[in-house]
Design an enzyme around this catalytic site. Sequence first.
Site, PDB file in Angstrom:
ATOM      1  N   LYS A  13     -27.241  13.932 -19.486  1.00  0.00           N
ATOM      2  CA  LYS A  13     -28.607  13.840 -18.962  1.00  0.00           C
ATOM      3  C   LYS A  13     -28.837  14.817 -17.813  1.00  0.00           C
ATOM      4  O   LYS A  13     -29.813  15.538 -17.805  1.00  0.00           O
ATOM      5  CB  LYS A  13     -28.890  12.427 -18.413  1.00  0.00           C
ATOM      6  CG  LYS A  13     -28.945  11.343 -19.459  1.00  0.00           C
ATOM      7  CD  LYS A  13     -29.509  10.042 -18.858  1.00  0.00           C
ATOM      8  CE  LYS A  13     -28.690   9.505 -17.693  1.00  0.00           C
ATOM      9  NZ  LYS A  13     -27.375   8.981 -18.056  1.00  0.00           N
ATOM     10  N   ARG A  88     -33.597   2.301 -15.953  1.00  0.00           N
ATOM     11  CA  ARG A  88     -32.307   1.859 -16.466  1.00  0.00           C
ATOM     12  C   ARG A  88     -32.308   0.394 -16.844  1.00  0.00           C
ATOM     13  O   ARG A  88     -31.314  -0.108 -17.347  1.00  0.00           O
ATOM     14  CB  ARG A  88     -31.263   2.063 -15.385  1.00  0.00           C
ATOM     15  CG  ARG A  88     -30.281   3.190 -15.670  1.00  0.00           C
ATOM     16  CD  ARG A  88     -29.382   3.211 -14.479  1.00  0.00           C
ATOM     17  NE  ARG A  88     -28.150   3.889 -14.590  1.00  0.00           N
ATOM     18  CZ  ARG A  88     -27.933   5.161 -14.272  1.00  0.00           C
ATOM     19  NH1 ARG A  88     -28.932   5.940 -13.957  1.00  0.00           N
ATOM     20  NH2 ARG A  88     -26.724   5.639 -14.293  1.00  0.00           N
ATOM     21  N   ARG A 122     -15.514  16.066 -15.485  1.00  0.00           N
ATOM     22  CA  ARG A 122     -16.712  16.518 -14.785  1.00  0.00           C
ATOM     23  C   ARG A 122     -16.407  16.847 -13.322  1.00  0.00           C
ATOM     24  O   ARG A 122     -15.676  16.150 -12.652  1.00  0.00           O
ATOM     25  CB  ARG A 122     -17.779  15.424 -14.840  1.00  0.00           C
ATOM     26  CG  ARG A 122     -19.003  15.758 -13.989  1.00  0.00           C
ATOM     27  CD  ARG A 122     -20.218  15.056 -14.462  1.00  0.00           C
ATOM     28  NE  ARG A 122     -20.269  13.677 -14.018  1.00  0.00           N
ATOM     29  CZ  ARG A 122     -21.283  12.864 -14.311  1.00  0.00           C
ATOM     30  NH1 ARG A 122     -22.277  13.291 -15.074  1.00  0.00           N
ATOM     31  NH2 ARG A 122     -21.287  11.628 -13.876  1.00  0.00           N
ATOM     32  N   ARG A 155     -16.651  13.148  -8.621  1.00  0.00           N
ATOM     33  CA  ARG A 155     -17.349  11.970  -8.103  1.00  0.00           C
ATOM     34  C   ARG A 155     -16.427  10.762  -8.157  1.00  0.00           C
ATOM     35  O   ARG A 155     -15.714  10.574  -9.132  1.00  0.00           O
ATOM     36  CB  ARG A 155     -18.596  11.688  -8.959  1.00  0.00           C
ATOM     37  CG  ARG A 155     -19.839  12.354  -8.440  1.00  0.00           C
ATOM     38  CD  ARG A 155     -20.959  12.314  -9.441  1.00  0.00           C
ATOM     39  NE  ARG A 155     -21.219  10.968  -9.979  1.00  0.00           N
ATOM     40  CZ  ARG A 155     -22.189  10.706 -10.840  1.00  0.00           C
ATOM     41  NH1 ARG A 155     -22.979  11.663 -11.267  1.00  0.00           N
ATOM     42  NH2 ARG A 155     -22.365   9.478 -11.287  1.00  0.00           N
ATOM     43  N   ARG A 166     -19.212   1.419 -15.839  1.00  0.00           N
ATOM     44  CA  ARG A 166     -20.543   2.026 -15.981  1.00  0.00           C
ATOM     45  C   ARG A 166     -20.993   1.958 -17.427  1.00  0.00           C
ATOM     46  O   ARG A 166     -22.165   1.771 -17.721  1.00  0.00           O
ATOM     47  CB  ARG A 166     -20.512   3.476 -15.510  1.00  0.00           C
ATOM     48  CG  ARG A 166     -20.552   3.588 -13.991  1.00  0.00           C
ATOM     49  CD  ARG A 166     -20.053   4.927 -13.522  1.00  0.00           C
ATOM     50  NE  ARG A 166     -20.877   6.038 -13.910  1.00  0.00           N
ATOM     51  CZ  ARG A 166     -20.424   7.290 -14.058  1.00  0.00           C
ATOM     52  NH1 ARG A 166     -19.158   7.553 -13.835  1.00  0.00           N
ATOM     53  NH2 ARG A 166     -21.230   8.253 -14.404  1.00  0.00           N
TER      54      ARG A 166
HETATM   55  P1  ADP Z   1     -24.550   8.475 -14.549  1.00  0.00           P
HETATM   56  O1  ADP Z   1     -25.785   8.571 -15.387  1.00  0.00           O
HETATM   57  O2  ADP Z   1     -23.600   9.595 -14.797  1.00  0.00           O
HETATM   58  O3  ADP Z   1     -23.911   7.122 -14.553  1.00  0.00           O
HETATM   59  P2  ADP Z   1     -26.192   8.596 -12.126  1.00  0.00           P
HETATM   60  O4  ADP Z   1     -26.007   9.708 -11.177  1.00  0.00           O
HETATM   61  O5  ADP Z   1     -27.430   8.554 -12.932  1.00  0.00           O
HETATM   62  O6  ADP Z   1     -24.887   8.649 -13.025  1.00  0.00           O
HETATM   63  O7  ADP Z   1     -26.065   7.184 -11.360  1.00  0.00           O
HETATM   64  C1  ADP Z   1     -24.989   6.880 -10.519  1.00  0.00           C
HETATM   65  C2  ADP Z   1     -25.151   5.474  -9.957  1.00  0.00           C
HETATM   66  O8  ADP Z   1     -26.370   5.365  -9.202  1.00  0.00           O
HETATM   67  C3  ADP Z   1     -25.243   4.361 -10.984  1.00  0.00           C
HETATM   68  O9  ADP Z   1     -23.971   3.924 -11.406  1.00  0.00           O
HETATM   69  C4  ADP Z   1     -26.003   3.276 -10.184  1.00  0.00           C
HETATM   70  O10 ADP Z   1     -25.155   2.608  -9.281  1.00  0.00           O
HETATM   71  C5  ADP Z   1     -26.980   4.091  -9.371  1.00  0.00           C
HETATM   72  N1  ADP Z   1     -28.285   4.277 -10.068  1.00  0.00           N
HETATM   73  C6  ADP Z   1     -28.824   5.472 -10.462  1.00  0.00           C
HETATM   74  N2  ADP Z   1     -30.017   5.295 -11.067  1.00  0.00           N
HETATM   75  C7  ADP Z   1     -30.243   3.951 -11.070  1.00  0.00           C
HETATM   76  C8  ADP Z   1     -31.297   3.110 -11.562  1.00  0.00           C
HETATM   77  N3  ADP Z   1     -32.375   3.623 -12.203  1.00  0.00           N
HETATM   78  N4  ADP Z   1     -31.187   1.763 -11.391  1.00  0.00           N
HETATM   79  C9  ADP Z   1     -30.125   1.229 -10.765  1.00  0.00           C
HETATM   80  N5  ADP Z   1     -29.091   1.947 -10.287  1.00  0.00           N
HETATM   81  C10 ADP Z   1     -29.139   3.302 -10.429  1.00  0.00           C
END
Ligand code: ADP
Length: 217
Positions: A13, A88, A122, A155, A166
């Site tokens: 993404k 999400r 990554r 990360r 996750r």
């Molecule tokens: P990835 O898609 O690779 O898991 P992101 O950078 O999108 O990583 O998100 C990292 C973390 O940030 C998630 O595991 C969560 O804890 C938090 N997060 C990001 N976007 C949201 C969201 N829309 N709702 C709740 N938590 C979020």
Amino acid sequence: MNLIILGAPGSGKGTQTTRLKAKLNIPAISTGDIFRKEIKEETELGKRIKKYLDSGQLVPDEIVIDVIKERIKQPDCKNGFILDGFPRTLEQAKALDKIVKIDACINLSVPKEIIVKRLSARRTCKNCGEIYNLLVLKPKVDGVCDKCGGPLFQRDDDRESVIEERFRVYERQTEPLLKYYESRVPVITVTCNSVDAPPELITEQIINGLKRLKLID
Ligand code: ADP
Ligand code: ZN
């Protein structure tokens, strides 16, 4: 043009959003990036959300929805935006529907084995957030960002133990969103079945999908 991009953690993404932003000339909004910045800067918000990111859990809906509402009010969003990592949960999707109209949803479909391999490989630039992958998108110089010369790091939540969690959270809370959007907006699904599929091929398929929908020409 208001777009959202759905896909499991590590489905690409972030990488695709960065590319689309340059091609479509609209801002990309990544809730993950926003949260990591708040944590790094040790803001009040950052302190409240750190524990969720560290453990791979979702930040509570009220917090995320407030952050997004504020962000899409900014003037740079007036011609549209790409949302990466939001919504999400069903709650977040419903809240979003109340504030803007979404024109299309991009769905990145990638098998789990590929995702785990990718996430462990990554690396992210500490300065500018650019994403690399030691398997397919290597930096020119080891450990150094091509774009800004910043140092690359892994990360904390890209370690295998957190990746599993996750993924579980994704399957439980985010995957059902696809059905929600399928009954509401056009969905462009792009499937990636190999670890070393070049990201530009995926971008091309997304662009073709947007053309078919006449959202761009
Ligand atoms: P990835 O898609 O690779 O898991 P992101 O950078 O999108 O990583 O998100 C990292 C973390 O940030 C998630 O595991 C969560 O804890 C938090 N997060 C990001 N976007 C949201 C969201 N829309 N709702 C709740 N938590 C979020
Ligand atoms: Zn950089």
